[in-house]
Structure formats: structure tokens, C-alpha cells
Motif scaffolding. Sequence first.
Motif, PDB file in Angstrom:
ATOM      1  N   UNK A  37       0.835  -1.205   0.000  1.00 39.87           N
ATOM      2  CA  UNK A  37       0.000   0.000   0.000  1.00 39.87           C
ATOM      3  C   UNK A  37       0.869   1.254   0.000  1.00 39.87           C
ATOM      4  N   UNK A  38       1.966   1.243   0.764  1.00 33.04           N
ATOM      5  CA  UNK A  38       2.883   2.385   0.785  1.00 33.04           C
ATOM      6  C   UNK A  38       3.516   2.598  -0.582  1.00 33.04           C
ATOM      7  N   UNK A  39       3.907   1.517  -1.246  1.00 35.86           N
ATOM      8  CA  UNK A  39       4.492   1.636  -2.583  1.00 35.86           C
ATOM      9  C   UNK A  39       3.473   2.160  -3.585  1.00 35.86           C
ATOM     10  N   UNK A  40       2.243   1.716  -3.466  1.00 31.85           N
ATOM     11  CA  UNK A  40       1.182   2.184  -4.351  1.00 31.85           C
ATOM     12  C   UNK A  40       0.944   3.680  -4.149  1.00 31.85           C
ATOM     13  N   UNK A  41       0.911   4.111  -2.897  1.00 36.47           N
ATOM     14  CA  UNK A  41       0.707   5.528  -2.595  1.00 36.47           C
ATOM     15  C   UNK A  41       1.878   6.359  -3.091  1.00 36.47           C
ATOM     16  N   UNK A  42       3.091   5.862  -2.888  1.00 37.84           N
ATOM     17  CA  UNK A  42       4.282   6.586  -3.332  1.00 37.84           C
ATOM     18  C   UNK A  42       4.292   6.745  -4.843  1.00 37.84           C
ATOM     19  N   UNK A  43       3.951   5.702  -5.562  1.00 42.62           N
ATOM     20  CA  UNK A  43       3.943   5.796  -7.024  1.00 42.62           C
ATOM     21  C   UNK A  43       2.821   6.689  -7.520  1.00 42.62           C
ATOM     22  N   UNK A  44       1.709   6.766  -6.780  1.00 38.48           N
ATOM     23  CA  UNK A  44       0.618   7.649  -7.190  1.00 38.48           C
ATOM     24  C   UNK A  44       0.983   9.111  -6.964  1.00 38.48           C
ATOM     25  N   UNK A  46       4.079  10.383  -7.102  1.00 39.51           N
ATOM     26  CA  UNK A  46       5.322  10.743  -7.785  1.00 39.51           C
ATOM     27  C   UNK A  46       5.150  11.919  -8.745  1.00 39.51           C
ATOM     28  N   UNK A  47       4.098  11.979  -9.571  1.00 43.01           N
ATOM     29  CA  UNK A  47       3.950  13.146 -10.461  1.00 43.01           C
ATOM     30  C   UNK A  47       3.782  14.462  -9.692  1.00 43.01           C
ATOM     31  N   UNK A  48       3.121  14.412  -8.547  1.00 43.12           N
ATOM     32  CA  UNK A  48       2.947  15.625  -7.748  1.00 43.12           C
ATOM     33  C   UNK A  48       4.288  16.070  -7.184  1.00 43.12           C
ATOM     34  N   UNK A  49       5.104  15.123  -6.750  1.00 41.53           N
ATOM     35  CA  UNK A  49       6.439  15.468  -6.243  1.00 41.53           C
ATOM     36  C   UNK A  49       7.297  16.080  -7.337  1.00 41.53           C
ATOM     37  N   UNK A  50       7.270  15.512  -8.505  1.00 42.39           N
ATOM     38  CA  UNK A  50       8.065  16.029  -9.627  1.00 42.39           C
ATOM     39  C   UNK A  50       7.600  17.427  -9.995  1.00 42.39           C
ATOM     40  N   UNK A  51       6.290  17.637 -10.031  1.00 37.93           N
ATOM     41  CA  UNK A  51       5.761  18.967 -10.343  1.00 37.93           C
ATOM     42  C   UNK A  51       6.154  19.974  -9.265  1.00 37.93           C
ATOM     43  N   UNK A  52       6.153  19.568  -8.010  1.00 40.70           N
ATOM     44  CA  UNK A  52       6.540  20.468  -6.919  1.00 40.70           C
ATOM     45  C   UNK A  52       8.004  20.875  -7.033  1.00 40.70           C
ATOM     46  N   UNK A  53       8.867  19.920  -7.340  1.00 35.63           N
ATOM     47  CA  UNK A  53      10.288  20.227  -7.494  1.00 35.63           C
ATOM     48  C   UNK A  53      10.500  21.156  -8.693  1.00 35.63           C
ATOM     49  N   UNK A  54       9.800  20.900  -9.780  1.00 37.11           N
ATOM     50  CA  UNK A  54       9.906  21.759 -10.962  1.00 37.11           C
ATOM     51  C   UNK A  54       9.430  23.171 -10.680  1.00 37.11           C
ATOM     52  N   UNK A  55       8.320  23.298  -9.960  1.00 34.33           N
ATOM     53  CA  UNK A  55       7.802  24.617  -9.610  1.00 34.33           C
ATOM     54  C   UNK A  55       8.770  25.359  -8.696  1.00 34.33           C
ATOM     55  N   UNK A  56       9.327  24.672  -7.701  1.00 30.81           N
ATOM     56  CA  UNK A  56      10.299  25.302  -6.803  1.00 30.81           C
ATOM     57  C   UNK A  56      11.540  25.742  -7.573  1.00 30.81           C
ATOM     58  N   UNK A  57      11.983  24.947  -8.524  1.00 31.37           N
ATOM     59  CA  UNK A  57      13.132  25.307  -9.343  1.00 31.37           C
ATOM     60  C   UNK A  57      12.824  26.531 -10.203  1.00 31.37           C
ATOM     61  N   UNK A  58      11.647  26.565 -10.787  1.00 32.63           N
ATOM     62  CA  UNK A  58      11.260  27.706 -11.614  1.00 32.63           C
ATOM     63  C   UNK A  58      11.174  28.982 -10.781  1.00 32.63           C
ATOM     64  N   UNK A  59      10.613  28.895  -9.599  1.00 29.55           N
ATOM     65  CA  UNK A  59      10.515  30.072  -8.728  1.00 29.55           C
ATOM     66  C   UNK A  59      11.905  30.541  -8.324  1.00 29.55           C
ATOM     67  N   UNK A  60      12.783  29.619  -7.983  1.00 28.32           N
ATOM     68  CA  UNK A  60      14.140  29.983  -7.598  1.00 28.32           C
ATOM     69  C   UNK A  60      14.918  30.632  -8.719  1.00 28.32           C
ATOM     70  N   UNK A  61      14.809  30.079  -9.914  1.00 28.13           N
ATOM     71  CA  UNK A  61      15.521  30.656 -11.063  1.00 28.13           C
ATOM     72  C   UNK A  61      14.965  32.037 -11.391  1.00 28.13           C
TER      73      UNK A  61
END
Length: 97
Positions: A37-44, A46-61
Amino acid sequence: MRDDLDQLMARLAGSEQDRSLAGFEEAVLRGVARRREELRTTSALAPIRIASVGLALAIGVTAGGVGAATTFAQSRQVSPFSAAAHLAPSTLLEGDR
């Protein structure tokens, strides 16, 4: 000092159990189900985490670029204590380069 494996097994069989194995299989299966269940939740998520990192990078730049642009756009202030002064002791000691 070599012990016979049969003697060791017989001694182990004759000793008392220090813990009960009742419920051991159910506990293992619950742990496996929880891990799945933890692996299923983590994989679900993952796109939100990637988008968050991308948004933080864009704001920083963007913020860094705006800060750098305003720093270069300001006129240089010449005073005895400014780092860009042409008469600072550090620039006079360098000589003609």
C-alpha cells in the motif's frame, strides 16, 4: 571444536520455546500488505512530487534572475567603503595588470 549438527538440532528440539509463533504468519502478511500500500501511494504521488520540485526550481531561477538583473541595472556607487571603488587599497596593491 566441531559439534555434530544432529546433536545441536536435538538440543534445540529439547529446549523450551522462548516465544510463541501464534499469529506470526498474519503479522508478516499484514506487513507485506502495508508495504504494498505504501508503494502504491508513493507511485501515485510521484507526479505531484516532480511537479513540486519543478515549480520550486522555476521560482528559484526566476527570483534569482530578477535579483541579478536589478543588481546589474543599478548604478555603481563610488565611495571609499564600496567594493567597486577604483581607489580601494586592494585594487591599488594589484598594480597594472
